[in-house]
Design a protein around this motif. Structure first.
Motif, short mmCIF file in Angstrom:
data_model
loop_
_atom_site.label_atom_id
_atom_site.label_comp_id
_atom_site.label_asym_id
_atom_site.label_seq_id
_atom_site.Cartn_x
_atom_site.Cartn_y
_atom_site.Cartn_z
N THR A 28 -2.58 27.04 42.30
CA THR A 28 -3.22 28.33 42.07
C THR A 28 -3.19 28.62 40.58
OG1 THR A 28 -2.39 29.04 44.19
CG2 THR A 28 -3.16 30.75 42.70
N LYS A 30 -5.02 31.62 39.28
CA LYS A 30 -5.18 33.06 39.06
C LYS A 30 -5.26 33.75 40.41
CE LYS A 30 -8.56 36.31 37.31
NZ LYS A 30 -9.90 36.46 36.81
N SER A 63 -9.50 38.27 44.37
CA SER A 63 -10.04 36.99 43.91
C SER A 63 -8.92 35.97 43.78
CB SER A 63 -10.77 37.13 42.58
OG SER A 63 -9.86 37.44 41.54
N CYS A 65 -8.36 31.85 42.09
CA CYS A 65 -8.88 30.71 41.34
C CYS A 65 -7.88 29.57 41.52
CB CYS A 65 -9.04 31.05 39.87
SG CYS A 65 -9.63 29.69 38.87
#
Length: 178
Positions: A28, A30, A63, A65
């Motif tokens: 991971t 973000k 969110s 990322c």
């Protein structure tokens, strides 16, 4: 939302599936979530380069990322993995305290096969279950040898980690073919 909620994505390069590649490292990069709630997520992959992201309980994610590294290099040059254990196994290992008020746990990884020279190692994480006003987590390699190393999971302040899944990647020399 209660229960496990997830989504799936395929990893492609220039719109084509990478048949000769294998997903070897997922971490991971973000996260953006509702800080008033616990953070609980799990990011997994298959050898066919599919990602599956899930969250559960009261977690609200805005969110995510993720970083995925793929390669067709042999294991003698490049190895990667994740440390898998359940919540009970993670909980039973005692936290060590450091002089700055933080705490940490170390988990040993053995290379198979061993490298010919001391490799370069990077660590991340692909799952986390924690509570606190902010999620504070640090995953680093330590005591690196040709045969293996320790993955050190650390936290500080009011973060309480119930479980995490550290990931790692190790390689010899310079790599141009990732």
């Amino acid at each position: 939302e209660k229960g496990v909620v997830g989504s799936e994505a395929s990893i492609h390069e220039d719109g084509k599936a990478m048949a000769d590649q294998r997903a070897i490292f997922v971490a991971t990069r973000k996260l953006d979530w509702d800080h008033r709630r616990n953070l609980r997520f799990n990011l997994t992959h298959t050898d066919g380069c599919k990602l599956f992201f899930s969250k559960w309980a009261d977690t609200v994610l805005f969110s995510v990322c993720a970083m995925v590294i793929t390669s067709s290099l042999p294991l003698s040059k490049l190895q990667a993995g994740e440390i898998r254990f359940d919540h009970a196994q993670f909980k039973e290992k005692a936290w060590e305290k450091d002089e700055w008020g933080g705490k940490w746990k170390a988990f040993n990884v053995r290379f198979a096969p061993a490298f010919k020279e001391k490799p370069k190692v990077a660590c991340g994480f692909s799952a986390l279950d924690c509570r606190g006003s902010s999620a504070r987590l640090k995953v680093t390699p330590s005591n690196i040898t040709k045969e293996g190393f320790d993955v050190v999971v650390g936290t500080w302040a009011d973060t309480e980690i119930f479980w995490c899944k550290p990931t790692w990647i190790a390689h010899e020399g310079q790599l141009a073919a990732l």
